[in-house]
Design a protein around this motif. Sequence first.
Motif, mmCIF file in Angstrom:
data_model
loop_
_atom_site.group_PDB
_atom_site.id
_atom_site.type_symbol
_atom_site.label_atom_id
_atom_site.label_comp_id
_atom_site.label_asym_id
_atom_site.label_seq_id
_atom_site.Cartn_x
_atom_site.Cartn_y
_atom_site.Cartn_z
ATOM 1 N N GLU A 23 0.849 -1.182 0.000
ATOM 2 C CA GLU A 23 0.000 0.000 0.000
ATOM 3 C C GLU A 23 0.886 1.235 0.000
ATOM 4 O O GLU A 23 1.821 1.343 0.803
ATOM 5 C CB GLU A 23 -0.907 -0.002 1.234
ATOM 6 N N THR A 24 0.613 2.176 -0.899
ATOM 7 C CA THR A 24 1.385 3.406 -0.993
ATOM 8 C C THR A 24 0.968 4.371 0.111
ATOM 9 O O THR A 24 -0.032 4.149 0.802
ATOM 10 C CB THR A 24 1.178 4.099 -2.357
ATOM 11 N N ASP A 25 1.717 5.473 0.231
ATOM 12 C CA ASP A 25 1.366 6.511 1.203
ATOM 13 C C ASP A 25 -0.012 7.099 0.915
ATOM 14 O O ASP A 25 -0.685 7.599 1.813
ATOM 15 C CB ASP A 25 2.396 7.643 1.173
ATOM 16 N N GLU A 26 -0.422 7.040 -0.350
ATOM 17 C CA GLU A 26 -1.725 7.578 -0.752
ATOM 18 C C GLU A 26 -2.858 6.574 -0.574
ATOM 19 O O GLU A 26 -3.994 6.848 -0.923
ATOM 20 C CB GLU A 26 -1.686 8.036 -2.218
ATOM 21 N N SER A 70 6.706 -3.856 -9.349
ATOM 22 C CA SER A 70 5.265 -4.025 -9.478
ATOM 23 C C SER A 70 4.988 -5.273 -10.310
ATOM 24 O O SER A 70 5.593 -5.482 -11.361
ATOM 25 C CB SER A 70 4.645 -2.808 -10.163
#
Length: 87
Positions: A23-26, A70
């Motif tokens: 999961e990204t920071d966003e 990815s």
Amino acid sequence: VRGASMMKTTPCAGCGKPMLWGETDEGKHIPLDPSAPVYQIVSVSEDGKAFIRRLPQRYELGADACTMVSHFKTCPKASDFSRGKRK
């Protein structure tokens, strides 16, 4: 990486290879390929030739750092999951 021993993989619905969800920071969820080869450029000669070394697989228990690609970049079925094809 703290918790490396707790990382769990799930099979890709397209190709069946193991993936790790990140999961990204966003807050965006991205499938990661824990076994894709990753290379580091060590130096570049005057004529532009790159000298590289393959980084060790970082999905080993107790690894200090993780580098993953990815799964969308390595999956042969990635186009089956593109946003344009979703209904």
